[in-house]
Enzyme design. Structure first.
Site, short mmCIF file in Angstrom:
data_model
loop_
_atom_site.label_atom_id
_atom_site.label_comp_id
_atom_site.label_asym_id
_atom_site.label_seq_id
_atom_site.Cartn_x
_atom_site.Cartn_y
_atom_site.Cartn_z
N SER A 68 72.59 25.64 -2.21
CA SER A 68 71.54 26.64 -3.08
C SER A 68 70.19 26.40 -2.78
O SER A 68 69.25 27.15 -2.84
CB SER A 68 71.60 26.42 -4.60
OG SER A 68 72.99 27.11 -4.75
N LYS A 93 62.13 26.07 -10.27
CA LYS A 93 63.55 27.12 -10.25
C LYS A 93 63.83 27.42 -11.78
O LYS A 93 63.66 26.51 -12.63
CB LYS A 93 64.71 26.59 -9.56
CG LYS A 93 66.09 27.42 -9.58
CD LYS A 93 66.97 26.66 -8.67
CE LYS A 93 68.37 27.29 -8.63
NZ LYS A 93 69.33 26.51 -7.80
N SER A 124 71.15 29.46 -4.68
CA SER A 124 70.91 30.09 -5.83
C SER A 124 69.29 29.97 -6.04
O SER A 124 68.79 30.34 -7.00
CB SER A 124 71.45 29.28 -7.07
OG SER A 124 71.39 27.98 -7.11
#
Length: 477
Positions: A173, A72, A149
């Site tokens: 997330s 990420k 996210s």
């Protein structure tokens, strides 16, 4: 490798170990699929040359040797992989040493070749950062968000670009994208994974790293490879009795399950999400578990307000520290509207206000812990609705409070997940249902430290109702 997507990360590693395929061939397969799925905008930072160098230098003989992997674009700091946090301000942030979690991932032999999209500073339930030139899309339906996210990671795994990817979870997330993209997303107990050396804790301890995978065993083995405190960690989760992988191989005891088919404040959810929870309850009963309807008697609205305050302060601190390193003040275009709104909120929060917010989430954790003395597991939908349309949670607004807690805000859309960031308890989203071609996740949570039981239950459910074969159709050539 035409059957690349038929294997999880564990399966691909076995092919490398047997000599049936090389790490370079797997990387080529991943890059080919990345090009095929370019419309997703899931991997804005590609470092194929770095990945090829890692292969050429010799990969560690770990459990995932040769398997393509993505980080990420937030956290998991690594010398070889600069970050941008989904923000123009943070673009190409470089690190002078590897974080503990990346060092542990690298030691497994994974071949990291890029970073996945995230909303700016990780504060959204959709992934539409302007720094990436456009929204990230859901491979099941391009007009839908993959969530946030960790939306880029989820989209990449669901599309078959990689079998597993790194994520992080401060309010859902990992689990929101897992639900949105039909994946397995596990949030471990607070302190189970390392935060250092660049952070002591994230968002008052609410944020933790994790993984998006298509199989339970992949997440279990990734957690085994990376769990445990790093040097100087301020606190750690209770020690495991065994391993996550070992937990997947045994069924849990018969469990007492609380089913909540409304939000934790009693509001209704979309019928498809309610039905998914009831369907999961019937499955659990058929497996021998006892289920009864119950709503946690906890101050969820107060927790959400406190969470919003803490995250605003964390966002403001990150921006302030970056500006200090750059030696300048905030300029127009540096950050998006929601980030500016969070900074404005933080400016009105005193030290006493912040500590009161931290106290509120700790009090909430005690309320949830008390509820789970009666039950072993709390079952609910993961989201209150199917995956949202792209644009619904764009970061253009500066009304940060309404964006989070308003009637059409993120907490109305995702009313379950942040609960367990506040409480620190382990929680998981499982891809058990769908509605009109869109994945619908089911959410399970357990007592603090009961990660192995929750992993055992997840594996038992996976065996009873496998989901690995379900994936979106590839785009037309």
């Amino acid at each position: 490798m035409n059957d690349y997507e038929d294997y999880d990360a564990t399966g691909l590693a076995a092919l490398v170990e047997s000599g049936d395929v090389t790490p370079a061939e797997l990387l080529d397969a991943a890059l080919e699929r990345l090009e095929t799925w370019s419309a997703l905008n899931a991997v804005p930072i590609v470092a194929a040359d770095t990945a090829r160098r890692l292969i050429a230098d010799g990969l560690p003989s770990g459990p995932f040797r040769g398997v393509p992997f993505l980080l990420k674009d937030l956290g998991a700091e690594a010398v070889d992989f600069p970050t941008s946090n989904g923000s123009r301000l943070f673009r190409n942030t470089r690190w002078d040493r590897d974080s503990a979690i990346y060092a542990r991932l690298a030691a497994t032999g994974l071949v990291t070749f890029g970073r996945t999209a995230t909303p700016e500073n990780g504060i959204g339930a959709a992934t539409e950062a302007t720094a990436y030139g456009g929204p990230t899309r859901n491979p099941w339906a391009l007009d839908r968000t993959p969530g946030g996210s960790s939306g880029g990671s989820a989209a990449a795994v669901a599309a078959g670009i990689v079998p597993a990817a790194h994520g992080s979870d401060g309010g859902g997330s990992v689990r929101i994208p897992a639900s949105s993209c039909g994946l397995f997303g596990f949030k471990a107990t607070r302190g189970r994974l390392p935060d250092g050396p660049y952070a002591g804790e994230g968002w008052a301890g609410m944020a933790i790293d994790g993984y998006l995978t298509r199989s339970v065993r992949d997440t279990a083995r990734l957690l085994d490879a990376t769990c445990g405190p790093d040097l100087g960690a301020p606190y750690a989760a209770p020690p495991l009795a065994g391993t996550f992988a070992g937990a997947t191989e045994r069924a849990p005891n018969r469990l007492r399950v609380a089913l909540c088919d409304t939000t934790f404040t009693g509001a209704p959810v979309h019928p498809a999400c309610r039905d998914a929870a009831h369907d999961a309850a019937r499955l659990l009963e058929a497996m021998g578990h006892a289920v009864e309807v119950a709503v946690p008697p906890a101050n969820t609205e107060g927790m959400m307000a406190a969470w919003t305050t803490i995250v605003a302060c964390g966002t403001a601190l990150a921006v302030r520290n970056k500006l200090a390193k750059l030696g300048r003040s905030l300029e127009p275009g540096d950050v998006e509207g929601v980030t500016r709104g969070a900074i404005a909120v933080a400016e009105g929060v005193s030290g006493a206000d912040y500590l009161a917010a931290v106290g509120a989430i700790h009090a909430y954790g005690r309320e949830m812990a008390a509820f789970l003395q009666r039950y072993d597991v709390l079952l609910s939908p993961t989201l209150a609705e199917p995956p949202a349309l792209v644009g619904r949670f764009a970061h253009t607004t500066e009304d940060y409070i309404s964006f989070r807690t308003g009637p059409d805000g993120i907490f109305a859309y995702s009313p379950f997940t942040a609960t367990f960031n506040a409480s620190g308890q382990p929680a998981v989203s499982l891809p058990l249902s769908c509605h009109e071609g869109l994945p619908i996740g089911v959410h399970l949570a357990a007592r603090f430290g009961e990660d192995e039981m929750l992993m055992s239950l997840s594996a038992e459910i996976e065996r009873a109702r496998p989901w690995f074969h379900r994936r979106p159709p590839r785009p037309a050539a």
